[in-house]
Structures are given as C-alpha cells and as structure tokens.
Write a protein that holds these residues in place. Structure first.
Motif, PDB file in Angstrom:
ATOM      1  N   ASN A 139     -23.186  -1.567  -7.046  1.00 24.99           N
ATOM      2  CA  ASN A 139     -23.770  -0.282  -6.618  1.00 24.99           C
ATOM      3  C   ASN A 139     -24.725  -0.567  -5.460  1.00 24.99           C
ATOM      4  OD1 ASN A 139     -26.403  -0.975  -7.693  1.00 24.99           O
ATOM      5  ND2 ASN A 139     -25.584  -0.490  -9.705  1.00 24.99           N
ATOM      6  N   THR A 184     -28.084  -0.037  -5.531  1.00 21.35           N
ATOM      7  CA  THR A 184     -29.444  -0.324  -5.982  1.00 21.35           C
ATOM      8  C   THR A 184     -29.638  -1.830  -6.180  1.00 21.35           C
ATOM      9  OG1 THR A 184     -29.504   1.814  -7.096  1.00 21.35           O
ATOM     10  CG2 THR A 184     -31.152   0.218  -7.785  1.00 21.35           C
ATOM     11  N   LEU A 202     -30.502  -4.012  -3.195  1.00 22.36           N
ATOM     12  CA  LEU A 202     -31.914  -3.874  -2.790  1.00 22.36           C
ATOM     13  C   LEU A 202     -32.790  -4.799  -3.635  1.00 22.36           C
ATOM     14  CD1 LEU A 202     -32.437   0.010  -2.472  1.00 22.36           C
ATOM     15  CD2 LEU A 202     -32.731  -1.673  -0.646  1.00 22.36           C
ATOM     16  N   ALA A 245     -34.207   5.247  -5.608  1.00 24.34           N
ATOM     17  CA  ALA A 245     -33.800   3.844  -5.781  1.00 24.34           C
ATOM     18  C   ALA A 245     -34.527   2.924  -4.809  1.00 24.34           C
ATOM     19  CB  ALA A 245     -32.288   3.709  -5.580  1.00 24.34           C
ATOM     20  N   THR A 246     -34.867   3.416  -3.624  1.00 20.56           N
ATOM     21  CA  THR A 246     -35.542   2.577  -2.624  1.00 20.56           C
ATOM     22  C   THR A 246     -36.847   2.032  -3.218  1.00 20.56           C
ATOM     23  OG1 THR A 246     -34.703   4.130  -0.959  1.00 20.56           O
ATOM     24  CG2 THR A 246     -36.338   2.526  -0.220  1.00 20.56           C
ATOM     25  N   HIS A 249     -37.874   2.278  -6.422  1.00 18.00           N
ATOM     26  CA  HIS A 249     -37.645   1.626  -7.728  1.00 18.00           C
ATOM     27  C   HIS A 249     -37.310   0.144  -7.549  1.00 18.00           C
ATOM     28  CE1 HIS A 249     -38.027   5.338  -9.765  1.00 18.00           C
ATOM     29  NE2 HIS A 249     -36.778   5.577 -10.110  1.00 18.00           N
ATOM     30  N   ALA A 250     -36.586  -0.189  -6.498  1.00 18.43           N
ATOM     31  CA  ALA A 250     -36.199  -1.594  -6.279  1.00 18.43           C
ATOM     32  C   ALA A 250     -37.448  -2.458  -6.107  1.00 18.43           C
ATOM     33  CB  ALA A 250     -35.297  -1.719  -5.056  1.00 18.43           C
ATOM     34  N   TRP A 303     -39.145  -2.751  -9.634  1.00 21.00           N
ATOM     35  CA  TRP A 303     -38.425  -3.694 -10.502  1.00 21.00           C
ATOM     36  C   TRP A 303     -38.738  -5.144 -10.157  1.00 21.00           C
ATOM     37  CZ3 TRP A 303     -34.314  -3.523 -14.317  1.00 21.00           C
ATOM     38  CH2 TRP A 303     -34.190  -2.264 -14.896  1.00 21.00           C
ATOM     39  N   ASP A 319     -32.839  -0.325   3.811  1.00 23.24           N
ATOM     40  CA  ASP A 319     -31.996   0.412   2.883  1.00 23.24           C
ATOM     41  C   ASP A 319     -31.087   1.264   3.766  1.00 23.24           C
ATOM     42  OD1 ASP A 319     -30.772   2.175   1.191  1.00 23.24           O
ATOM     43  OD2 ASP A 319     -32.538   2.554  -0.046  1.00 23.24           O
ATOM     44  N   ALA A 372     -28.268   2.620   2.815  1.00 22.25           N
ATOM     45  CA  ALA A 372     -27.326   3.289   1.898  1.00 22.25           C
ATOM     46  C   ALA A 372     -26.550   4.410   2.581  1.00 22.25           C
ATOM     47  CB  ALA A 372     -28.093   3.845   0.697  1.00 22.25           C
ATOM     48  N   SER A 406     -24.768   1.691   0.060  1.00 22.07           N
ATOM     49  CA  SER A 406     -24.269   2.261  -1.195  1.00 22.07           C
ATOM     50  C   SER A 406     -22.879   2.830  -0.957  1.00 22.07           C
ATOM     51  CB  SER A 406     -25.180   3.392  -1.677  1.00 22.07           C
ATOM     52  OG  SER A 406     -24.510   4.139  -2.692  1.00 22.07           O
ATOM     53  N   HIS A 433     -21.503   4.724  -3.366  1.00 21.27           N
ATOM     54  CA  HIS A 433     -21.420   5.683  -4.462  1.00 21.27           C
ATOM     55  C   HIS A 433     -20.486   6.828  -4.092  1.00 21.27           C
ATOM     56  CE1 HIS A 433     -22.950   9.098  -6.940  1.00 21.27           C
ATOM     57  NE2 HIS A 433     -22.782   8.167  -7.868  1.00 21.27           N
TER      58      HIS A 433
END
Ligand SMILES: Cc1ncc(COP(=O)(O)O)c(C=O)c1O
Length: 370
Positions: free
Chosen positions: A60, A62, A65, A87-88, A90-91, A94, A156, A158, A180, A182
């Motif tokens: 995917n 995410t 990243l 997601a940008t 969140h990466a 994480w 990013d 995506a 991405s 997706h």
C-alpha cells in the motif's frame, strides 16, 4: 447507492479476460507472492514508465512512508504539511517522530518553502512534503533548505503518479518518494504502493526491509516489516499500466470541461495547469468563497450529495485538527491560516476516466444552477 449516483472516483479496472489468463499463469506456477515474476516485471515496467532509476513495490502507500523513515533513520522532529491524507502524519507517529506542521501555499496547496526555515529546530531531521493532488512542490527551494540544514527529504508522492516537470519525473526529487496505488488513485493495483530511490544499494536495503529484513535464507539485517506486493496485484498492475495513459487523457478532458464551465462562476475558484508540468488530473478541487458564491461550501456539498453527486471535502478537516495532533504547538490554526482557509473552502469534484458528458453536466448543473 443507486447506479445514477456520480462518485468522486471510479477504479480503473483491467480487462477481465486478460487478467484471467494471467491468473491462470500464477495458478500454474503456484508462485503467488515473494518477488515473483509479475512483481519483477511490474517493477521494471514502472521504473521505465515513471522515468525513475529504482522502484520497490509495496502492499500500500502507507508502509513505504513508514519504511522510508526507518531506512533513513529519521528521528526527532519532521516538518510536514497538515493539508494531506492522514497517512502522511501517521507515518511519522508510527516512527515515534514529532510532526511539525508548516502552512501551505494558496497557489498549489503544497507546503510553503518560505515558511519552513522558521520551523527548524535542533531536533529537526527531515522534511516530508506532499505533492498534493499531484501538483508538484517547489522541490528546488525545499532541497536548498534541506542542504543548508543537513535534512533529509521524503516526498509523499501518493498523488503524483506520472507527474513530470520539464520532462523530468517529480518522483526523482528528494531522498525518496512514495506512491499509493490504492483503488481511488489514477493508477491502481487495488491496494498497493511503491517507493522510488536513487541507487541500487538503497533499493536492495528497501527490498530487505519490506520482507522482514531478510537478506537471505537465514540472515536478517534489520527489523523489517512485511509489505510485499503479491503476484495477483502485480499482474493486475501490469494490465492497468497499459491503459493508464488513456485514463489520464480522459481525466484531462474532464478538467477542460470543468474549467470552461466554471471560469465565470462568481465565488468558485480552481487551479489551472502549471507551466512545464505534465499533470495526471488525479483530483479536481474547487474552492468556494461563500460570500461571493452566495452559499457555503458545506451547503453546496450536501446539496450535491442530495442530487446524487458525490464530491469529497479533501482535505477537510486538516490533519492538525485530529485529536492525536491538535495539541502540538504547530497545529494551532493561527500557525496554519492558508491551510485552514483552503480546507474550509474545498470540494473535490467527481474526477475519473469513466465520467460521461451527462455526468459532467449533472455535476456542473449542481454548481452553476443553484
Ligand atoms: C497523500 C497520501 N499519502 C498516503 C496515502 C496512503 O496510501 P494507501 O491508502 O495506499 O496506504 C494516501 C492515500 O490514500 C494519500 O492520499
């Protein structure tokens, strides 16, 4: 949802018979994942199509990243945009990294290079911009700042499949770029994504990292993750690559129709193509000035919805307003006036390869004949 509803996007689907024969090959070979033949073919085909030296497929958009941040050992604080898909940011989270939001430019929706330097602290290690809607960031200005302060740049990208500036892929900017694939994207492999890098050594390291860190049968070189694209989706991706140019051209024609019809509508603003840029027409955002238009963005959005036209308020709310991030000092709306304004004005109109004239007219009628 009935058949007459016009959705914001529609997936580009490969020819089913061709897909079936490829599935038959996979069934015969019994090789269904782990760097199989279709995976290798798709990496080669995408590197050529996208004009990039090295690419690694992911499951995917995410995980590349997250993996890019790991591979470059990014820590501390990273400067990024609040005007993107969650997601940008969140990466970063994480990876235990503190996001530092910087405001965007009105003309592109991308991070404003003029505001980056003021956000740099001794803890800053990288910049993570987004080519939002596929509109290229000011990569030269961003790189100059990164070089001055010794920062890495991870894009990013995506939304930026196939986007070029003066004949050069935008994916070659920075240290790494991620994509991405997706279902909602211009080019899709159902779920899927990729990372673009500059050299073979990095490509090898990323290939290890997306396979738990395995560098051979018994050797694990790093704490990797599992993010391998399987053979079914790689085959699907090979088929979609054959038709993506036609899909982008169909989107371009929709953009032409929208621009022509909306150019004189008071209170409705949109962006033109940028000079020297090969766009992919992944989204068509319009911005509603409620005072001039005589109706708020949300009122238009819900009116469209009740007429069966599903726009999307991408990217509203801003990432910086979500509970995880809103306590950060850089998330204060006063720090992000342009992003806050744009997020409150935007509606992305339906944009995909399969919109008919009738669909386009229906979308436009909602906006024009209020
Ligand atoms: C800007 C941006 N970054 C990252 C992602 C995450 O990609 P994926 O949904 O493939 O994980 C998306 C999209 O969905 C996106 O729009």
């Amino acid at each position: 949802m009935d058949n007459k509803t016009i959705t914001v996007t529609s997936p580009l689907l490969p020819n089913l018979d061709e897909f079936h024969s490829m599935l038959k090959e996979i069934w015969d070979s019994k090789w269904i994942t782990n760097n199989g033949s279709f995976h290798r073919q798709l990496e080669k085909a995408l590197a050529e199509y996208l004009k990039v030296p090295y690419i690694s497929l992911f499951t995917n958009g995410t995980l590349p990243l997250i993996t890019a941040l790991q591979a470059l050992r990014i820590s501390g604080e990273v400067i990024t945009t609040p005007y993107s898909f969650v997601a940008t940011t969140h990466a970063l989270w994480w990876n235990g990294i503190k996001p530092v939001f910087v405001d965007i430019e009105r003309e592109t929706g991308n991070i404003d290079p003029a505001k980056i330097e003021a956000a740099i602290t001794p803890k800053t290690t990288a910049i993570m911009p987004v080519h939002v809607y596929g509109k290229p960031c000011k990569v030269k200005e961003i790189q100059d700042i990164a070089d001055k302060y010794g920062l890495k740049v991870i894009y990013d990208a995506a939304h930026a499949f196939g986007v070029e500036v003066n004949g050069e892929s935008i994916l070659n900017a920075g240290d790494m770029s991620t994509l991405s694939f997706h279902a909602t994207k211009v080019y899709n492999t159902i779920e899927g994504g990729a990372m673009v890098m500059h050299d073979e050594k990095t490509k090898k390291r990323i290939d290890y990292l997306k396979n738990f860190g395995f560098a051979g049968e018994t050797e694990v070189v790093a704490p990797g993750i599992n993010s391998k694209m399987d053979e079914m989706r790689s085959a699907y991706g090979l088929l979609n690559l054959k038709q993506v140019d036609a899909a982008i051209e169909a989107r371009h024609q929709v953009a032409i129709r929208y621009r022509e019809a909306l150019k004189d509508v008071e209170g409705v603003d949109f962006w033109d193509d940028m000079p020297g840029v090969k766009h992919n027409y992944s989204y068509f955002p319009i911005f509603i000035n409620a005072e001039k238009y005589g109706e708020t963005r949300d009122s238009l959005y819900f009116r469209m919805k009740s007429d069966g036209v599903l726009g999307r308020r991408y990217f509203y709310p801003l990432i910086s307003t979500f509970s995880t991030y809103r306590g950060l000092p850089s998330a204060a709306p006063e720090n992000l006036p342009v992003a806050t304004k744009i997020a409150n004005e935007v509606i992305c109109l339906p944009m995909h390869h399969a919109l008919s004239d009738e669909d386009i007219n229906k979308v436009l009628n909602c906006i024009i004949k209020k």
